[in-house]
Design a protein around this motif. Structure first.
Motif, PDB file in Angstrom:
ATOM      1  N   PHE A 177       0.948  -1.239  -0.127  1.00 35.64           N
ATOM      2  CA  PHE A 177      -0.005   0.032  -0.049  1.00 35.64           C
ATOM      3  C   PHE A 177       0.895   1.548   0.051  1.00 35.64           C
ATOM      4  O   PHE A 177       0.661   2.084  -0.649  1.00 35.64           O
ATOM      5  CB  PHE A 177      -1.037   0.234   1.355  1.00 35.64           C
ATOM      6  CG  PHE A 177      -2.322  -0.541   0.942  1.00 35.64           C
ATOM      7  CD1 PHE A 177      -3.036  -0.162  -0.007  1.00 35.64           C
ATOM      8  CD2 PHE A 177      -2.726  -1.842   1.750  1.00 35.64           C
ATOM      9  CE1 PHE A 177      -4.581  -1.005  -0.033  1.00 35.64           C
ATOM     10  CE2 PHE A 177      -3.763  -2.569   1.701  1.00 35.64           C
ATOM     11  CZ  PHE A 177      -4.475  -2.033   0.525  1.00 35.64           C
ATOM     12  N   ALA A 195     -15.114  -9.880  15.405  1.00 33.06           N
ATOM     13  CA  ALA A 195     -15.005  -8.655  14.186  1.00 33.06           C
ATOM     14  C   ALA A 195     -15.173  -7.435  14.824  1.00 33.06           C
ATOM     15  O   ALA A 195     -14.264  -6.648  14.183  1.00 33.06           O
ATOM     16  CB  ALA A 195     -16.695  -9.164  13.690  1.00 33.06           C
ATOM     17  N   THR A 196     -15.460  -7.372  16.110  1.00 38.05           N
ATOM     18  CA  THR A 196     -15.213  -5.877  16.429  1.00 38.05           C
ATOM     19  C   THR A 196     -13.820  -5.489  16.705  1.00 38.05           C
ATOM     20  O   THR A 196     -13.748  -4.396  16.440  1.00 38.05           O
ATOM     21  CB  THR A 196     -16.253  -5.707  17.849  1.00 38.05           C
ATOM     22  OG1 THR A 196     -17.549  -5.969  17.541  1.00 38.05           O
ATOM     23  CG2 THR A 196     -16.236  -4.237  18.343  1.00 38.05           C
ATOM     24  N   ASN A 244     -11.254  -7.049  15.323  1.00 35.07           N
ATOM     25  CA  ASN A 244     -10.535  -6.748  14.202  1.00 35.07           C
ATOM     26  C   ASN A 244     -10.678  -5.235  13.507  1.00 35.07           C
ATOM     27  O   ASN A 244      -9.543  -4.846  13.087  1.00 35.07           O
ATOM     28  CB  ASN A 244     -11.278  -7.582  13.190  1.00 35.07           C
ATOM     29  CG  ASN A 244     -10.556  -9.162  12.995  1.00 35.07           C
ATOM     30  OD1 ASN A 244      -9.431  -9.320  13.603  1.00 35.07           O
ATOM     31  ND2 ASN A 244     -11.399  -9.907  12.349  1.00 35.07           N
ATOM     32  N   LEU A 245     -11.902  -4.925  13.572  1.00 35.45           N
ATOM     33  CA  LEU A 245     -12.056  -3.472  13.337  1.00 35.45           C
ATOM     34  C   LEU A 245     -11.621  -2.513  13.832  1.00 35.45           C
ATOM     35  O   LEU A 245     -11.108  -1.414  13.446  1.00 35.45           O
ATOM     36  CB  LEU A 245     -13.510  -3.167  12.759  1.00 35.45           C
ATOM     37  CG  LEU A 245     -13.912  -3.724  11.398  1.00 35.45           C
ATOM     38  CD1 LEU A 245     -15.705  -3.315  11.315  1.00 35.45           C
ATOM     39  CD2 LEU A 245     -13.545  -2.869  10.264  1.00 35.45           C
ATOM     40  N   MET A 261      -5.635  -4.521  13.341  1.00 32.88           N
ATOM     41  CA  MET A 261      -5.230  -4.762  11.910  1.00 32.88           C
ATOM     42  C   MET A 261      -4.562  -3.486  11.238  1.00 32.88           C
ATOM     43  O   MET A 261      -3.748  -3.812  10.489  1.00 32.88           O
ATOM     44  CB  MET A 261      -6.392  -5.296  11.233  1.00 32.88           C
ATOM     45  CG  MET A 261      -6.775  -6.782  11.707  1.00 32.88           C
ATOM     46  SD  MET A 261      -8.049  -7.644  10.828  1.00 32.88           S
ATOM     47  CE  MET A 261      -7.102  -8.332   9.407  1.00 32.88           C
ATOM     48  N   ILE A 262      -5.247  -2.503  11.601  1.00 31.62           N
ATOM     49  CA  ILE A 262      -4.769  -1.166  10.757  1.00 31.62           C
ATOM     50  C   ILE A 262      -4.864  -0.022  11.998  1.00 31.62           C
ATOM     51  O   ILE A 262      -5.623  -0.172  13.016  1.00 31.62           O
ATOM     52  CB  ILE A 262      -5.539  -0.718   9.548  1.00 31.62           C
ATOM     53  CG1 ILE A 262      -7.166  -0.701  10.105  1.00 31.62           C
ATOM     54  CG2 ILE A 262      -5.523  -1.723   8.431  1.00 31.62           C
ATOM     55  CD1 ILE A 262      -8.106   0.012   9.029  1.00 31.62           C
ATOM     56  N   LEU A 299      -9.154   4.792   9.455  1.00 38.06           N
ATOM     57  CA  LEU A 299     -10.674   4.758   9.401  1.00 38.06           C
ATOM     58  C   LEU A 299     -11.375   5.794   8.802  1.00 38.06           C
ATOM     59  O   LEU A 299     -10.536   6.934   9.076  1.00 38.06           O
ATOM     60  CB  LEU A 299     -11.134   4.041  10.642  1.00 38.06           C
ATOM     61  CG  LEU A 299     -10.823   2.707  11.139  1.00 38.06           C
ATOM     62  CD1 LEU A 299     -11.594   2.663  12.592  1.00 38.06           C
ATOM     63  CD2 LEU A 299     -11.497   1.469  10.365  1.00 38.06           C
ATOM     64  N   SER A 352     -15.873  -8.132   8.454  1.00 31.63           N
ATOM     65  CA  SER A 352     -15.043  -7.096   9.163  1.00 31.63           C
ATOM     66  C   SER A 352     -13.440  -7.032   8.444  1.00 31.63           C
ATOM     67  O   SER A 352     -13.042  -5.938   8.388  1.00 31.63           O
ATOM     68  CB  SER A 352     -15.009  -7.506  10.686  1.00 31.63           C
ATOM     69  OG  SER A 352     -13.871  -8.657  10.705  1.00 31.63           O
ATOM     70  N   GLU A 353     -13.295  -8.140   8.074  1.00 27.88           N
ATOM     71  CA  GLU A 353     -11.764  -8.126   7.369  1.00 27.88           C
ATOM     72  C   GLU A 353     -11.823  -7.301   5.947  1.00 27.88           C
ATOM     73  O   GLU A 353     -11.217  -6.647   5.336  1.00 27.88           O
ATOM     74  CB  GLU A 353     -11.226  -9.441   6.982  1.00 27.88           C
ATOM     75  CG  GLU A 353     -10.707  -9.937   8.352  1.00 27.88           C
ATOM     76  CD  GLU A 353     -10.027 -11.428   8.362  1.00 27.88           C
ATOM     77  OE1 GLU A 353     -10.222 -12.058   7.198  1.00 27.88           O
ATOM     78  OE2 GLU A 353      -9.937 -12.005   9.434  1.00 27.88           O
ATOM     79  N   LEU A 394     -14.027  -4.978   5.311  1.00 26.11           N
ATOM     80  CA  LEU A 394     -14.182  -3.452   5.791  1.00 26.11           C
ATOM     81  C   LEU A 394     -12.871  -2.953   5.981  1.00 26.11           C
ATOM     82  O   LEU A 394     -12.813  -1.756   5.582  1.00 26.11           O
ATOM     83  CB  LEU A 394     -15.220  -3.354   6.997  1.00 26.11           C
ATOM     84  CG  LEU A 394     -16.569  -3.631   6.985  1.00 26.11           C
ATOM     85  CD1 LEU A 394     -17.413  -3.261   7.999  1.00 26.11           C
ATOM     86  CD2 LEU A 394     -17.329  -2.687   5.928  1.00 26.11           C
ATOM     87  N   VAL A 395     -11.827  -3.645   6.602  1.00 26.22           N
ATOM     88  CA  VAL A 395     -10.632  -3.117   6.959  1.00 26.22           C
ATOM     89  C   VAL A 395      -9.992  -2.985   5.473  1.00 26.22           C
ATOM     90  O   VAL A 395      -9.439  -2.081   5.219  1.00 26.22           O
ATOM     91  CB  VAL A 395      -9.854  -4.257   7.525  1.00 26.22           C
ATOM     92  CG1 VAL A 395      -8.242  -3.652   7.355  1.00 26.22           C
ATOM     93  CG2 VAL A 395     -10.220  -4.266   8.946  1.00 26.22           C
ATOM     94  N   LEU A 396     -10.135  -3.729   4.522  1.00 25.24           N
ATOM     95  CA  LEU A 396      -9.704  -3.620   3.182  1.00 25.24           C
ATOM     96  C   LEU A 396     -10.333  -2.245   2.524  1.00 25.24           C
ATOM     97  O   LEU A 396      -9.632  -1.516   1.927  1.00 25.24           O
ATOM     98  CB  LEU A 396     -10.028  -4.782   2.063  1.00 25.24           C
ATOM     99  CG  LEU A 396      -9.487  -4.780   0.843  1.00 25.24           C
ATOM    100  CD1 LEU A 396      -8.042  -5.037   1.052  1.00 25.24           C
ATOM    101  CD2 LEU A 396     -10.050  -5.990   0.070  1.00 25.24           C
TER     102      LEU A 396
END
Lengths: 262, 273
Positions: free
Chosen positions: A43, A183-184, A186-187, A192-193, A198, B45-46, B48-50
């Motif tokens: 990226f 999932a929560t 993760n986001l 992850m980022i 966001l 969710s993964e 959405l990260v993308l």
């Protein structure tokens, strides 16, 4: 106090006995670290090396490896020991023990976390440093503040997991809750980022939630991306608030316990 | 001819066992639906990260968001079907540890097929449904020059990928014939491999690329076919026919794993008393 220390030491030793699992885990963490780092390098290649939302390429890579190293320390996935003890009914025996129930589990979790910091966190971060040019802590003060921040991260993470477990008094099958929690995190935890990536409206909400305190704030303090006192302050607030919530929800659940069998 | 009849018979029996297992699960409908929704939510969710990343960055190694989503779709369809097929194989280490594997061996049906249908679970249906949805989304947003050859290539790649991942899931079971320790490091190849297959291979470090092309040839069943379908250049500089090697690479991998399974069965010593 002595009994809690003893509980912590027991959990600490327990982790150290699983040598095979530790090596396998290090390997897995490293592979995922390399995969995530490669994606970010891909990226950043499109920006010509420019910062994105205040995050340089090296900072993002360092955070990625810090997160991979912290993953087992804060034990983000799949801790359901309390929920299982509710299911099997063995929680009744735990209630009989002359210790505070939340402190009992917290001291065990802190012992576990310290062991995981030594055998999983530190080696993973060293591997990351061998493979990539990661950044050192921004200053000596940031390096020193990093350690209590990790401790607070474990406490917030524990309280979050404990709250999820305690729903076991009302919900028999905890898998659904597990999926939503995964999932929560993760986001919204910055695992992850970097959260700054966001969309702004989402970011505004995420900053009001506890998930950031679970894994990303230690990394932000290490990198100097957040003022030390602000980071520690947020974590302190969530530690107190969520432990209080745990104790309160537990007191509600305790009244529901019905033990079968003789 | 005889062996063909035996195979047909064995497949028939295995299918009946599988159908029974599925009917058993349907009895617990809410648990079943929850698992499907769960894998859907986590993968979502993964995704959405993308989206968030592409919101902040222009491209990923020269690939657009929709092209990467195409990879996500193909990889998820492949992986979720293979994961569903391998649920039973995943239980082999437990069967061995508990001494239950003897039961499998004394029955006159292929041990592999039996292990495969010993636990059938559709919990990956959520992931499959999602794979199909995002694949269709990718098709709708990318301008692909479809030809008959490309469609055949895509179908062959997916079938090869399913075979490859199923074989990969078998590795842990094979190792468990020798060691009773669970061999979790293999997750780095299965789940790590499926994660990796969702991104263009050329962005990865050379050692990782080498590993996932020449040892576990996942790159040949997702990335290379995708290059030909999307008419993208190959920054890694392999010859053009690399895009069509999926069935060959998957077959070689399956043969090696099949041989490993045979060795494992021969090496097996019951733990029971």
């Amino acid at each position: 106090m002595r009994v809690y220390l003893e509980l912590g030491i027991r959990s600490f030793r327990q982790v150290l006995t699983y040598r095979g699992a530790t090596l396998a885990g290090l390997f897995t963490n490293s592979i995922f670290g390399v995969i995530l780092a490669s994606i970010f390098l891909g990226f950043y290649a499109s920006t010509g090396g420019a910062d994105v939302r205040g995050w340089s390429q090296s900072q993002t890579l360092t955070l990625t490896w810090l997160n991979q190293s912290m993953l087992m320390v804060v034990y983000m996935w799949g801790w359901w020991e309390v929920a299982r003890s509710i299911q099997t009914g063995s929680i009744a025996m735990d209630f009989l023990k002359p210790v505070n129930f939340v402190s009992y589990w917290l001291s065990r979790d802190l012992g576990r976390a310290l062991a995981h910091l030594l055998v999983r966190g530190l080696p993973t971060f060293i591997i990351g440093n061998l493979l990539y040019d990661l950044l050192p802590p921004q200053s000596a003060a940031n390096a020193i503040a990093f350690l209590p921040s990790v401790a607070f991260a474990v406490v917030v993470s524990f309280a979050f997991r404990f709250l999820l477990n305690i729903t076991g008094f009302w919900v028999i099958d905890h898998r659904g809750i597990n999926y939503v929690a995964m999932a929560t995190l993760n986001l919204l935890s910055g695992f992850m980022i970097p959260l700054a990536f966001l969309p702004d409206p989402v970011l505004a909400i995420v900053n009001l939630l506890p998930f950031r305190a679970i894994i990303m704030i230690p990394g932000e303090i290490y990198l100097g991306q957040i003022p030390i006192w602000e980071g520690i302050g947020i974590q302190l607030f969530w530690s107190v608030a969520m432990l209080a919530a745990s104790a309160w929800l537990l007191s509600l659940g305790e009244r529901k316990v019905v033990v079968q069998g003789g | 001819m005889d062996s063909l009849n035996t195979l047909r018979e064995e497949l028939g029996i295995s299918w009946r066992i599988a159908a029974l297992r599925l009917r058993g699960q349907m009895e617990y409908r809410s648990s079943f639906l929850m698992q499907i929704a769960g894998s859907f939510i986590i993968n979502f969710s993964e995704l959405l990260v993308l989206f968030a990343l592409f919101n902040r960055f222009d491209n990923l190694g020269g690939w657009s968001l929709h092209e990467v989503i195409f990879l996500h779709g193909v990889s998820q369809i492949t992986f979720s079907i293979a994961d569903t097929l391998s649920n039973g194989i995943d239980t082999v280490p437990t069967l061995i540890r508990e001494g239950e594997f003897d039961r499998v061996l004394i029955r006159p049906v292929s041990s592999y097929l039996q292990a495969m249908v010993s636990e059938v679970s559709l919990r990956h249906l959520g992931m499959l449904a999602q794979g199909v949805i995002i694949f269709v989304y990718a098709l709708a947003t990318i301008d692909i020059d479809w030809t008959a050859a490309k469609i055949i290539l895509l179908v062959t790649a997916i079938v090869s990928g399913i075979a490859l991942f199923t074989a990969l899931f078998t590795v842990e079971a094979i190792l468990s014939f020798w060691t009773v320790n669970s061999v979790e490091a293999i997750n780095a190849f299965t789940y790590g491999g499926s994660d990796l297959a969702q991104y263009p291979l050329h962005i990865f470090a050379r050692s990782i690329r080498w590993l996932f092309l020449w040892i576990v040839p996942i790159g040949f069943v997702v990335y290379y076919p995708a290059l030909a379908i999307l008419d993208k250049p190959d920054p890694l500089g392999l010859p053009g026919f690399a895009s069509y090697l999926a069935p060959v690479m998957a077959l070689v991998f399956c043969i090696v794993i099949g041989y490993g399974w045979q060795l494992g069965i021969r090496h097996y010593r019951s733990t029971g008393s």
